[in-house]
Design a protein around this motif. Structure first.
Motif, PDB file in Angstrom:
ATOM      1  N   ILE A  69       0.846  -1.182   0.000  1.00  0.00           N
ATOM      2  CA  ILE A  69       0.000   0.000   0.000  1.00  0.00           C
ATOM      3  C   ILE A  69       0.890   1.243   0.000  1.00  0.00           C
ATOM      4  N   SER A  70       0.454   2.256  -0.718  1.00  0.00           N
ATOM      5  CA  SER A  70       1.215   3.500  -0.769  1.00  0.00           C
ATOM      6  C   SER A  70       0.256   4.664  -0.997  1.00  0.00           C
ATOM      7  N   ARG A  71       0.759   5.871  -0.785  1.00  0.00           N
ATOM      8  CA  ARG A  71      -0.066   7.063  -0.987  1.00  0.00           C
ATOM      9  C   ARG A  71       0.824   8.225  -1.388  1.00  0.00           C
ATOM     10  N   GLN A  72       0.212   9.178  -2.039  1.00  0.00           N
ATOM     11  CA  GLN A  72       0.881  10.431  -2.340  1.00  0.00           C
ATOM     12  C   GLN A  72      -0.089  11.544  -2.013  1.00  0.00           C
ATOM     13  N   ASN A  73       0.180  12.236  -0.918  1.00  0.00           N
ATOM     14  CA  ASN A  73      -0.761  13.256  -0.449  1.00  0.00           C
ATOM     15  C   ASN A  73      -0.930  14.395  -1.447  1.00  0.00           C
ATOM     16  N   ALA A  74       0.130  14.731  -2.152  1.00  0.00           N
ATOM     17  CA  ALA A  74       0.038  15.830  -3.114  1.00  0.00           C
ATOM     18  C   ALA A  74      -0.936  15.520  -4.249  1.00  0.00           C
ATOM     19  N   LYS A  75      -1.157  14.223  -4.490  1.00  0.00           N
ATOM     20  CA  LYS A  75      -2.073  13.819  -5.561  1.00  0.00           C
ATOM     21  C   LYS A  75      -3.399  13.304  -5.024  1.00  0.00           C
ATOM     22  N   ASN A  76      -3.569  13.336  -3.676  1.00  0.00           N
ATOM     23  CA  ASN A  76      -4.812  12.842  -3.068  1.00  0.00           C
ATOM     24  C   ASN A  76      -5.125  11.418  -3.533  1.00  0.00           C
ATOM     25  N   THR A  77      -4.115  10.614  -3.629  1.00  0.00           N
ATOM     26  CA  THR A  77      -4.257   9.288  -4.227  1.00  0.00           C
ATOM     27  C   THR A  77      -3.549   8.229  -3.393  1.00  0.00           C
ATOM     28  N   MET A  78      -4.150   7.046  -3.388  1.00  0.00           N
ATOM     29  CA  MET A  78      -3.581   5.882  -2.720  1.00  0.00           C
ATOM     30  C   MET A  78      -3.547   4.744  -3.732  1.00  0.00           C
ATOM     31  N   TRP A  79      -2.612   3.827  -3.529  1.00  0.00           N
ATOM     32  CA  TRP A  79      -2.494   2.683  -4.427  1.00  0.00           C
ATOM     33  C   TRP A  79      -2.385   1.391  -3.631  1.00  0.00           C
ATOM     34  N   LEU A  80      -2.693   0.292  -4.313  1.00  0.00           N
ATOM     35  CA  LEU A  80      -2.446  -1.026  -3.762  1.00  0.00           C
ATOM     36  C   LEU A  80      -1.812  -1.861  -4.863  1.00  0.00           C
ATOM     37  N   GLN A  81      -0.538  -2.178  -4.698  1.00  0.00           N
ATOM     38  CA  GLN A  81       0.155  -3.050  -5.629  1.00  0.00           C
ATOM     39  C   GLN A  81      -0.062  -4.485  -5.171  1.00  0.00           C
ATOM     40  N   MET A  82      -0.650  -5.273  -6.039  1.00  0.00           N
ATOM     41  CA  MET A  82      -0.966  -6.662  -5.695  1.00  0.00           C
ATOM     42  C   MET A  82      -0.180  -7.583  -6.603  1.00  0.00           C
ATOM     43  N   ASN A  83       0.676  -8.383  -6.037  1.00  0.00           N
ATOM     44  CA  ASN A  83       1.514  -9.311  -6.791  1.00  0.00           C
ATOM     45  C   ASN A  83       1.131 -10.752  -6.488  1.00  0.00           C
ATOM     46  N   SER A  84       1.550 -11.632  -7.365  1.00  0.00           N
ATOM     47  CA  SER A  84       1.323 -13.074  -7.174  1.00  0.00           C
ATOM     48  C   SER A  84      -0.119 -13.356  -6.782  1.00  0.00           C
ATOM     49  N   LEU A  85      -1.021 -12.824  -7.550  1.00  0.00           N
ATOM     50  CA  LEU A  85      -2.436 -12.939  -7.199  1.00  0.00           C
ATOM     51  C   LEU A  85      -2.916 -14.386  -7.228  1.00  0.00           C
ATOM     52  N   LYS A  86      -3.829 -14.678  -6.309  1.00  0.00           N
ATOM     53  CA  LYS A  86      -4.365 -16.026  -6.155  1.00  0.00           C
ATOM     54  C   LYS A  86      -5.884 -15.955  -6.322  1.00  0.00           C
ATOM     55  N   PRO A  87      -6.504 -17.069  -6.655  1.00  0.00           N
ATOM     56  CA  PRO A  87      -7.979 -17.052  -6.778  1.00  0.00           C
ATOM     57  C   PRO A  87      -8.664 -16.549  -5.521  1.00  0.00           C
ATOM     58  N   GLU A  88      -8.086 -16.805  -4.370  1.00  0.00           N
ATOM     59  CA  GLU A  88      -8.705 -16.342  -3.121  1.00  0.00           C
ATOM     60  C   GLU A  88      -8.605 -14.834  -2.926  1.00  0.00           C
ATOM     61  N   ASP A  89      -7.876 -14.147  -3.788  1.00  0.00           N
ATOM     62  CA  ASP A  89      -7.841 -12.682  -3.753  1.00  0.00           C
ATOM     63  C   ASP A  89      -9.021 -12.074  -4.505  1.00  0.00           C
ATOM     64  N   THR A  90      -9.801 -12.913  -5.155  1.00  0.00           N
ATOM     65  CA  THR A  90     -10.977 -12.427  -5.885  1.00  0.00           C
ATOM     66  C   THR A  90     -11.954 -11.761  -4.928  1.00  0.00           C
ATOM     67  N   ALA A  91     -12.301 -10.521  -5.229  1.00  0.00           N
ATOM     68  CA  ALA A  91     -13.190  -9.758  -4.363  1.00  0.00           C
ATOM     69  C   ALA A  91     -13.437  -8.395  -4.986  1.00  0.00           C
ATOM     70  N   VAL A  92     -14.381  -7.684  -4.420  1.00  0.00           N
ATOM     71  CA  VAL A  92     -14.518  -6.262  -4.711  1.00  0.00           C
ATOM     72  C   VAL A  92     -13.631  -5.527  -3.703  1.00  0.00           C
ATOM     73  N   TYR A  93     -12.787  -4.664  -4.203  1.00  0.00           N
ATOM     74  CA  TYR A  93     -11.840  -3.930  -3.366  1.00  0.00           C
ATOM     75  C   TYR A  93     -12.344  -2.500  -3.193  1.00  0.00           C
ATOM     76  N   TYR A  94     -12.391  -2.087  -1.929  1.00  0.00           N
ATOM     77  CA  TYR A  94     -12.939  -0.772  -1.575  1.00  0.00           C
ATOM     78  C   TYR A  94     -11.869   0.109  -0.945  1.00  0.00           C
TER      79      TYR A  94
END
Length: 126
Positions: A69-94
């Motif tokens: 997880i990361s953020r940049q306050n100057a851009k009012n933005t947050m990110w989530l880098q997801m690697n090695s995704l698995k079927p159990e990661d399937t979901a709606v992300y909020y």
């Protein structure tokens, strides 16, 4: 008017990566702790990761070492880098914004204690 928009979701294969974005407006982003939650079909919404207004991070055990997880306050933005995704990661992300706990009550009254986005679907399937 508060706006929180998640993007970057999609259909990927196991082992792939995705980067989710959470773009916000209408509230003082730098004073909010930001989190990603997810909700899989038939399951309760769960906390995935949090980044505080000062940049400290927390991860659920299920995603430690896999998500960043990361953020940049100057851009009012947050990110989530997801690697090695698995079927159990399937979901709606909020995306969730929660006012920092040390701020006075009037601040939360004026800008809102908590805000949610509409979510972005992540499907991991072969």
């Amino acid at each position: 008017q508060v706006q929180i928009v998640e993007s970057g979701g999609g259909l990927v294969q196991p082992g792939d990566s995705l980067r989710l974005s959470c773009t916000t407006s209408g509230f003082p982003f730098s004073n909010y702790d930001m989190s990603w939650y997810r909700q899989a079909p038939g399951k309760q919404r769960e906390l995935v990761a949090t980044i505080s207004s000062l940049g400290s991070t927390y991860y659920a055990d299920s995603v430690k070492g896999q998500f960043t997880i990361s953020r940049q306050n100057a851009k009012n933005t947050m990110w989530l880098q997801m690697n090695s995704l698995k079927p159990e990661d399937t979901a709606v992300y909020y995306c969730n914004a929660k006012v920092r706990g040390d701020l006075p009550t009037w601040f939360a009254v004026q800008y809102g204690h908590e805000h949610w986005g509409q979510g972005t679907q992540v499907t991991v399937s072969s």
